[in-house]
Design a protein around this motif. Structure first.
Motif, PDB file in Angstrom:
ATOM      1  N   UNK A   8       0.870  -1.183   0.000  1.00 37.66           N
ATOM      2  CA  UNK A   8       0.000   0.000   0.000  1.00 37.66           C
ATOM      3  C   UNK A   8       0.898   1.221   0.000  1.00 37.66           C
ATOM      4  N   UNK A   9       0.359   2.403   0.293  1.00 39.81           N
ATOM      5  CA  UNK A   9       1.183   3.596   0.238  1.00 39.81           C
ATOM      6  C   UNK A   9       2.137   3.645   1.421  1.00 39.81           C
ATOM      7  N   UNK A  10       1.600   3.287   2.532  1.00 45.26           N
ATOM      8  CA  UNK A  10       2.391   3.452   3.744  1.00 45.26           C
ATOM      9  C   UNK A  10       2.301   2.186   4.566  1.00 45.26           C
ATOM     10  N   UNK A  11       2.548   2.302   5.809  1.00 44.22           N
ATOM     11  CA  UNK A  11       2.428   1.109   6.656  1.00 44.22           C
ATOM     12  C   UNK A  11       0.970   0.715   6.762  1.00 44.22           C
ATOM     13  N   UNK A  12       0.683  -0.454   6.313  1.00 48.00           N
ATOM     14  CA  UNK A  12      -0.708  -0.894   6.314  1.00 48.00           C
ATOM     15  C   UNK A  12      -0.837  -2.183   7.090  1.00 48.00           C
ATOM     16  N   UNK A  13      -1.688  -2.169   8.020  1.00 52.17           N
ATOM     17  CA  UNK A  13      -1.932  -3.424   8.731  1.00 52.17           C
ATOM     18  C   UNK A  13      -2.695  -4.318   7.779  1.00 52.17           C
ATOM     19  N   UNK A  14      -2.189  -5.475   7.572  1.00 58.05           N
ATOM     20  CA  UNK A  14      -2.846  -6.382   6.632  1.00 58.05           C
ATOM     21  C   UNK A  14      -3.800  -7.252   7.380  1.00 58.05           C
ATOM     22  N   UNK A  15      -4.519  -7.909   6.620  1.00 55.04           N
ATOM     23  CA  UNK A  15      -5.549  -8.830   6.973  1.00 55.04           C
ATOM     24  C   UNK A  15      -5.176  -9.968   7.871  1.00 55.04           C
ATOM     25  N   UNK A  16      -5.872 -10.963   7.752  1.00 53.11           N
ATOM     26  CA  UNK A  16      -6.242 -11.809   8.860  1.00 53.11           C
ATOM     27  C   UNK A  16      -5.022 -12.330   9.468  1.00 53.11           C
TER      28      UNK A  16
ATOM     29  N   UNK B 125      -1.146 -15.265  19.306  1.00 52.73           N
ATOM     30  CA  UNK B 125      -1.593 -15.109  17.933  1.00 52.73           C
ATOM     31  C   UNK B 125      -0.474 -14.475  17.127  1.00 52.73           C
ATOM     32  N   UNK B 126      -0.695 -14.397  15.836  1.00 50.74           N
ATOM     33  CA  UNK B 126       0.325 -13.867  14.934  1.00 50.74           C
ATOM     34  C   UNK B 126      -0.301 -12.774  14.081  1.00 50.74           C
ATOM     35  N   UNK B 127       0.314 -11.619  14.042  1.00 55.76           N
ATOM     36  CA  UNK B 127      -0.173 -10.558  13.153  1.00 55.76           C
ATOM     37  C   UNK B 127       0.902 -10.250  12.118  1.00 55.76           C
ATOM     38  N   UNK B 128       0.450  -9.893  10.938  1.00 48.79           N
ATOM     39  CA  UNK B 128       1.362  -9.606   9.833  1.00 48.79           C
ATOM     40  C   UNK B 128       1.053  -8.218   9.308  1.00 48.79           C
ATOM     41  N   UNK B 129       2.093  -7.425   9.086  1.00 47.33           N
ATOM     42  CA  UNK B 129       1.859  -6.136   8.447  1.00 47.33           C
ATOM     43  C   UNK B 129       2.893  -5.925   7.345  1.00 47.33           C
ATOM     44  N   UNK B 130       2.506  -5.148   6.360  1.00 46.68           N
ATOM     45  CA  UNK B 130       3.370  -4.897   5.204  1.00 46.68           C
ATOM     46  C   UNK B 130       3.634  -3.405   5.111  1.00 46.68           C
ATOM     47  N   UNK B 131       4.890  -3.042   5.002  1.00 48.08           N
ATOM     48  CA  UNK B 131       5.275  -1.663   4.722  1.00 48.08           C
ATOM     49  C   UNK B 131       5.843  -1.664   3.312  1.00 48.08           C
ATOM     50  N   UNK B 132       5.029  -1.216   2.365  1.00 51.13           N
ATOM     51  CA  UNK B 132       5.454  -1.374   0.971  1.00 51.13           C
ATOM     52  C   UNK B 132       6.373  -0.260   0.509  1.00 51.13           C
ATOM     53  N   UNK B 133       6.476   0.818   1.291  1.00 47.98           N
ATOM     54  CA  UNK B 133       7.448   1.831   0.885  1.00 47.98           C
ATOM     55  C   UNK B 133       8.856   1.459   1.333  1.00 47.98           C
TER      56      UNK B 133
END
Ligand SMILES: [Cu+2]
Length: 363
Positions: free
Chosen positions: A10-18, A38-46
């Motif tokens: 995404x543009x910036x830091x985006x918390x991703x789904x499930x 639990x496990x959370x995943x986030x993507x920073x596409x920049x």
């Protein structure tokens, strides 16, 4: 290039789904408290980062000091890889519920399994990332990386080794994976982990007994495909001397990695070799026979049960990745690997069928 691995919009830091696999009901009675992490995943596409946060974990105290084999595994947490590209580095940290650091020494190993790809030599799932307590951040040059696709099915677990004498609660593990985008020009050189073990028994520990004095454990194999090594490292235990890879056709030693031990024989590390990211690297040949040999010198005068281990982890560039053997879920050994992974966190460490430290981890 540093090799401690061994070895992943995404543009910036985006918390991703499930993010998140709902906590499973506590299975079979065991000695480990029910896991509610639990496990959370986030993507920073920049910045091209994927971040996994797992926890909170209850980290039991070890009953006795120090043995390699008594690590407590967390249950495997599954997730899907979120982006196309190449993994070029990773880092991790431990923290408590307030965000304060927890010493790395309570972590024995941290593994990311790739259920969408197989190991080259054994019918077991790829160990994409393996790190130990002393592993520092890994960052490869932007010219190489492990190819990975969005939707690949991964699994994450850690093994604890808490010698502090008291249990820890509310521990979180944060893993940061640096990736290269699919559209990178020129495309990086893609390598895959090449796990070679002197005593591999898929789904069961690859540790073996060390007789007194000098001893060697060997395994011979035929390489299924052509390729080249960018680098190779090794993993051994206390009283290790060296681990060696030999070409049985030419009789030449492909790679010899000396172990470094302290004055009491305790393992400090195993050497590594870099063959170069550019140029040919070190060629290995399809159909050719090779032998890995781990050498120990046990000075205690007695047999040390389960104390030996010898493996190598190469960064291997296949000549043609299409030739890589596919995951065959009908393979009983692959199923045994799966059963072993699924058992983590559900059985006492003393009855655990597998020592996960032993799956391609370079420490
Ligand atoms: Cu080991």
């Amino acid at each position: 290039m540093d090799l401690h691995v061994v070895l992943t919009l995404a543009m910036h830091v985006t918390a991703l789904t499930p993010p998140h696999r709902p906590a499973e009901p506590p299975a079979a009675a065991g000695t480990i408290p029910a896991d509610t992490s639990s496990l959370t995943i986030s993507v920073d596409s920049s910045r091209h980062l994927v971040t996994l946060v797992a926890g909170p974990f209850h980290v039991p105290a070890m009953d006795t000091l120090g043995d390699h084999g008594t690590a407590h595994n967390t249950p495997l947490q599954r997730f899907e890889w979120p982006v196309d590209g190449w993994i070029r580095g990773f880092d991790f940290r431990l923290s408590d519920g307030l965000g304060d650091p927890v010493p790395h020494s309570v972590l024995h190993h941290l593994i990311i399994v790739n259920f969408s790809r197989r190991a080259l030599l054994y019918p077991m799932f790829e160990r994409l990332i393996g790190a130990g307590a002393e592993t520092s951040a890994v960052s490869l040059p932007a010219t190489v990386g492990i190819p990975i696709e969005q939707g690949m099915r991964l699994g994450f677990y850690v093994g604890w080794h808490n010698a502090s004498g008291y249990p820890l609660d509310d521990v979180y593990v944060t893993v940061t994976l640096r990736w290269l985008p699919k559209n990178l020009v020129p495309a990086p050189v893609g390598f895959l982990p090449l796990h070679i073990d002197a005593h591999e028994t898929v789904g069961v520990s690859d540790r073996y007994d060390l007789a007194p004095g000098w001893s060697a454990m060997s395994y011979e194999f035929q390489l299924p495909i052509d390729g080249r090594l960018l680098a190779i490292g090794g993993h051994m235990h206390d009283y290790a001397v060296s681990v060696q890879l030999k070409d049985l056709k030419t009789g030449t030693v492909v790679s010899e990695l000396p172990a470094e031990i302290d004055e009491r024989g305790r393992i400090l590390g195993v050497g590594r070799r870099l063959y170069g990211v550019w140029g040919d690297g070190l060629k290995l040949h399809a159909g050719r026979s090779y032998r890995i040999t781990g050498v120990y010198n046990n000075p205690t005068g007695r047999t040390l049960v389960g104390a030996g281990m010898a493996n190598m982890l190469g960064l291997f560039v296949p000549a043609d990745r299409a030739e890589w053997p596919p995951v065959d879920l009908d393979d009983p050994l692959l199923q045994r690997d799966l059963a072993s992974l699924n058992s983590f966190g559900r059985v006492s460490s003393h009855t655990m069928p597998n020592d996960p430290n032993d799956q391609g981890v370079i420490r």
